[in-house]
Design a protein around this motif. Sequence first.
Motif, PDB file in Angstrom:
ATOM      1  N   SER A 191       6.125   5.503 -19.984  1.00 55.78           N
ATOM      2  CA  SER A 191       6.164   4.942 -18.854  1.00 55.78           C
ATOM      3  C   SER A 191       4.953   4.263 -18.339  1.00 55.78           C
ATOM      4  CB  SER A 191       6.984   5.590 -17.638  1.00 55.78           C
ATOM      5  OG  SER A 191       8.214   5.946 -17.954  1.00 55.78           O
ATOM      6  N   ILE A 192       4.303   3.368 -18.992  1.00 52.63           N
ATOM      7  CA  ILE A 192       2.819   2.765 -18.882  1.00 52.63           C
ATOM      8  C   ILE A 192       2.855   2.068 -17.478  1.00 52.63           C
ATOM      9  CG2 ILE A 192       3.287   0.684 -20.288  1.00 52.63           C
ATOM     10  CD1 ILE A 192       0.420   0.982 -20.859  1.00 52.63           C
ATOM     11  N   VAL A 193       3.974   1.401 -17.156  1.00 48.73           N
ATOM     12  CA  VAL A 193       3.749   0.599 -15.716  1.00 48.73           C
ATOM     13  C   VAL A 193       3.772   1.634 -14.600  1.00 48.73           C
ATOM     14  CG1 VAL A 193       4.944  -1.180 -14.432  1.00 48.73           C
ATOM     15  CG2 VAL A 193       5.109  -1.250 -16.956  1.00 48.73           C
ATOM     16  N   ASP A 194       4.622   2.489 -14.583  1.00 49.34           N
ATOM     17  CA  ASP A 194       4.398   3.659 -13.542  1.00 49.34           C
ATOM     18  C   ASP A 194       3.198   4.168 -13.414  1.00 49.34           C
ATOM     19  OD1 ASP A 194       7.037   3.181 -12.797  1.00 49.34           O
ATOM     20  OD2 ASP A 194       7.603   3.936 -14.740  1.00 49.34           O
ATOM     21  N   VAL A 195       2.685   4.505 -14.617  1.00 50.02           N
ATOM     22  CA  VAL A 195       1.545   5.495 -14.423  1.00 50.02           C
ATOM     23  C   VAL A 195       0.129   4.258 -14.087  1.00 50.02           C
ATOM     24  CG1 VAL A 195      -0.224   6.532 -16.121  1.00 50.02           C
ATOM     25  CG2 VAL A 195       2.185   6.929 -16.435  1.00 50.02           C
ATOM     26  N   ALA A 196       0.139   3.204 -14.689  1.00 45.14           N
ATOM     27  CA  ALA A 196      -0.776   2.296 -14.201  1.00 45.14           C
ATOM     28  C   ALA A 196      -0.942   1.846 -12.805  1.00 45.14           C
ATOM     29  CB  ALA A 196      -0.667   0.993 -15.072  1.00 45.14           C
ATOM     30  N   THR A 197       0.141   1.762 -12.225  1.00 42.38           N
ATOM     31  CA  THR A 197       0.297   1.479 -10.871  1.00 42.38           C
ATOM     32  C   THR A 197      -0.072   2.650  -9.949  1.00 42.38           C
ATOM     33  OG1 THR A 197       2.391  -0.016 -11.459  1.00 42.38           O
ATOM     34  CG2 THR A 197       1.723   0.655  -8.936  1.00 42.38           C
ATOM     35  N   GLY A 198       0.257   3.970 -10.346  1.00 43.08           N
ATOM     36  CA  GLY A 198      -0.367   5.066  -9.630  1.00 43.08           C
ATOM     37  C   GLY A 198      -1.658   5.031  -9.845  1.00 43.08           C
ATOM     38  N   ALA A 199      -2.357   4.930 -10.815  1.00 43.58           N
ATOM     39  CA  ALA A 199      -3.725   5.022 -11.157  1.00 43.58           C
ATOM     40  C   ALA A 199      -4.484   3.885 -10.548  1.00 43.58           C
ATOM     41  CB  ALA A 199      -3.994   4.938 -12.901  1.00 43.58           C
TER      42      ALA A 199
ATOM     43  N   ALA B 157      -3.341   2.508  -7.594  1.00 40.59           N
ATOM     44  CA  ALA B 157      -3.257   3.019  -6.257  1.00 40.59           C
ATOM     45  C   ALA B 157      -4.113   4.052  -5.921  1.00 40.59           C
ATOM     46  CB  ALA B 157      -1.750   3.491  -5.759  1.00 40.59           C
ATOM     47  N   HIS B 158      -4.349   4.961  -6.909  1.00 40.78           N
ATOM     48  CA  HIS B 158      -5.294   6.174  -6.837  1.00 40.78           C
ATOM     49  C   HIS B 158      -6.726   5.582  -6.363  1.00 40.78           C
ATOM     50  CE1 HIS B 158      -7.859   9.538  -8.612  1.00 40.78           C
ATOM     51  NE2 HIS B 158      -7.423  10.197  -7.648  1.00 40.78           N
ATOM     52  N   ALA B 159      -7.237   4.664  -7.525  1.00 39.76           N
ATOM     53  CA  ALA B 159      -8.543   4.191  -7.427  1.00 39.76           C
ATOM     54  C   ALA B 159      -8.545   3.307  -6.025  1.00 39.76           C
ATOM     55  CB  ALA B 159      -8.610   3.160  -8.729  1.00 39.76           C
ATOM     56  N   ALA B 160      -7.707   2.676  -5.575  1.00 38.57           N
ATOM     57  CA  ALA B 160      -7.827   1.878  -4.456  1.00 38.57           C
ATOM     58  C   ALA B 160      -7.893   2.774  -3.036  1.00 38.57           C
ATOM     59  CB  ALA B 160      -6.517   0.839  -4.162  1.00 38.57           C
ATOM     60  N   ILE B 161      -7.410   3.948  -3.185  1.00 39.76           N
ATOM     61  CA  ILE B 161      -7.418   4.793  -2.161  1.00 39.76           C
ATOM     62  C   ILE B 161      -8.747   5.544  -2.131  1.00 39.76           C
ATOM     63  CG2 ILE B 161      -6.486   7.089  -1.209  1.00 39.76           C
ATOM     64  CD1 ILE B 161      -3.707   6.382  -2.541  1.00 39.76           C
ATOM     65  N   LEU B 162      -9.289   5.891  -3.339  1.00 40.21           N
ATOM     66  CA  LEU B 162     -10.622   6.354  -3.093  1.00 40.21           C
ATOM     67  C   LEU B 162     -11.583   5.471  -2.791  1.00 40.21           C
ATOM     68  CD1 LEU B 162     -10.670   8.167  -6.673  1.00 40.21           C
ATOM     69  CD2 LEU B 162     -10.452   9.294  -4.539  1.00 40.21           C
ATOM     70  N   GLU B 163     -11.636   4.219  -3.174  1.00 46.03           N
ATOM     71  CA  GLU B 163     -12.500   3.096  -2.573  1.00 46.03           C
ATOM     72  C   GLU B 163     -12.289   3.057  -1.170  1.00 46.03           C
ATOM     73  OE1 GLU B 163     -12.945  -1.719  -3.097  1.00 46.03           O
ATOM     74  OE2 GLU B 163     -11.978  -0.631  -4.680  1.00 46.03           O
TER      75      GLU B 163
ATOM     76  N   THR C   9     -18.251   2.725   7.022  1.00 52.60           N
ATOM     77  CA  THR C   9     -17.729   1.861   8.338  1.00 52.60           C
ATOM     78  C   THR C   9     -17.197   2.468   9.053  1.00 52.60           C
ATOM     79  OG1 THR C   9     -15.855   0.861   7.388  1.00 52.60           O
ATOM     80  CG2 THR C   9     -17.828  -0.005   6.524  1.00 52.60           C
ATOM     81  N   GLY C  10     -16.058   3.471   8.920  1.00 48.89           N
ATOM     82  CA  GLY C  10     -15.440   4.073   9.950  1.00 48.89           C
ATOM     83  C   GLY C  10     -14.088   3.308  10.160  1.00 48.89           C
ATOM     84  N   GLU C  11     -13.678   2.350   9.061  1.00 49.26           N
ATOM     85  CA  GLU C  11     -12.884   1.639   9.325  1.00 49.26           C
ATOM     86  C   GLU C  11     -11.759   2.114   8.237  1.00 49.26           C
ATOM     87  OE1 GLU C  11     -13.804  -2.564   8.907  1.00 49.26           O
ATOM     88  OE2 GLU C  11     -14.743  -2.614  10.957  1.00 49.26           O
ATOM     89  N   GLY C  12     -10.382   2.056   8.566  1.00 46.25           N
ATOM     90  CA  GLY C  12      -9.418   2.565   7.380  1.00 46.25           C
ATOM     91  C   GLY C  12      -9.108   1.114   6.505  1.00 46.25           C
ATOM     92  N   ALA C  13      -7.926   1.593   5.850  1.00 40.95           N
ATOM     93  CA  ALA C  13      -7.872   0.149   5.052  1.00 40.95           C
ATOM     94  C   ALA C  13      -5.904   0.165   4.757  1.00 40.95           C
ATOM     95  CB  ALA C  13      -8.261   0.304   3.595  1.00 40.95           C
ATOM     96  N   ASP C  14      -5.493  -1.298   4.814  1.00 41.39           N
ATOM     97  CA  ASP C  14      -3.997  -1.168   4.593  1.00 41.39           C
ATOM     98  C   ASP C  14      -4.009  -1.670   3.142  1.00 41.39           C
ATOM     99  OD1 ASP C  14      -1.276  -1.669   4.514  1.00 41.39           O
ATOM    100  OD2 ASP C  14      -1.483  -2.889   6.316  1.00 41.39           O
ATOM    101  N   ILE C  15      -3.422  -0.705   2.206  1.00 44.69           N
ATOM    102  CA  ILE C  15      -3.520  -1.057   0.808  1.00 44.69           C
ATOM    103  C   ILE C  15      -1.937  -1.262   0.370  1.00 44.69           C
ATOM    104  CG2 ILE C  15      -3.950  -0.141  -1.599  1.00 44.69           C
ATOM    105  CD1 ILE C  15      -6.034   1.821  -0.110  1.00 44.69           C
ATOM    106  N   ARG C  16      -1.677  -2.387  -0.318  1.00 45.84           N
ATOM    107  CA  ARG C  16      -0.566  -2.875  -0.975  1.00 45.84           C
ATOM    108  C   ARG C  16      -0.689  -2.976  -2.518  1.00 45.84           C
ATOM    109  NH1 ARG C  16       2.372  -5.124   3.581  1.00 45.84           N
ATOM    110  NH2 ARG C  16       1.240  -4.258   5.419  1.00 45.84           N
ATOM    111  N   ILE C  17       0.137  -2.020  -3.263  1.00 43.55           N
ATOM    112  CA  ILE C  17      -0.029  -2.347  -4.771  1.00 43.55           C
ATOM    113  C   ILE C  17       1.522  -2.451  -5.053  1.00 43.55           C
ATOM    114  CG2 ILE C  17      -0.621  -1.092  -6.837  1.00 43.55           C
ATOM    115  CD1 ILE C  17      -2.892  -1.000  -5.080  1.00 43.55           C
ATOM    116  N   SER C  18       1.690  -3.638  -6.129  1.00 43.02           N
ATOM    117  CA  SER C  18       2.725  -3.801  -6.749  1.00 43.02           C
ATOM    118  C   SER C  18       2.722  -3.584  -8.281  1.00 43.02           C
ATOM    119  CB  SER C  18       3.311  -5.123  -6.392  1.00 43.02           C
ATOM    120  OG  SER C  18       2.728  -6.093  -7.343  1.00 43.02           O
ATOM    121  N   MET C  19       3.756  -3.236  -8.849  1.00 39.79           N
ATOM    122  CA  MET C  19       3.811  -3.107 -10.548  1.00 39.79           C
ATOM    123  C   MET C  19       3.383  -4.393 -11.037  1.00 39.79           C
ATOM    124  SD  MET C  19       7.234  -0.565 -10.986  1.00 39.79           S
ATOM    125  CE  MET C  19       6.840   1.218 -10.673  1.00 39.79           C
TER     126      MET C  19
END
Length: 225
Positions: free
Chosen positions: A17-25, A27-33, A41-51
């Motif tokens: 299930s490469i699309v599921d795994v790739a999307t999760g990975a 999202a994981h990278a975006a959260i760490l960033e 900066t003390g500022e949060g982020a609103d992250i949106r990820i689509s398959m």
Amino acid sequence: LASITGGPEGPSRVGMSIVDVATGATAHAAILEALIKRGRTGEGADIRISMFDVMADWLTVPLLNAEAGNAPKRIGLAHPSIAPYGVFTSKDGKDILISIQSEREWKTLCAKVLEQPALPDDPRFANMVERVRNRALTDKIVADRFAALSRDELLTKLAAADIAFAEVNSMADLATHPHLRRIEVDTPNGVVSYPAPAAIVVGDDRRYGAVPAIGEAASPHQQKG
């Protein structure tokens, strides 16, 4: 993705299930960033990820090639712009993949494995462009030589010549592969041996908490694990 995956006979699903795994990975990278940015900066982020967006990103190279008039073709484990590159079968039926990516490697393969040192002098095989143009004949020469040698003989010759190669393993081969690291996890149905997390953190042996039974709340340790 399916349109460029598989062989000439038709498109294929990737084998996991490469699309599921790739999307999760992704999202994981975006959260760490975002966490790093928040720490600065003390500022949060609103992250949106689509398959769709993730796969479009991963398909950048074939997309740009297609838009330039060079649409990728399905060629199994071969390579669209490298030859020889693909799976060849030994005398005892073992599939071995080789990748010849330079003229130095091609000359070495011809001399030390194919035992045809003059082959690079033939205009049909003199450079990568010509070998790709004459892929069927290039592959036949390699295939005939591989078919005359056992798996062990080929691996010895390829390793000695410093040629990039890999065996095409089955799931049974993976299960007993000497490089496979495992981790044991307790479950309601007994201990299960999983492939270990890919990242190795020196001095911090990773382990998973037990899988809770149906209706059982996870302990804080399990949640952390």
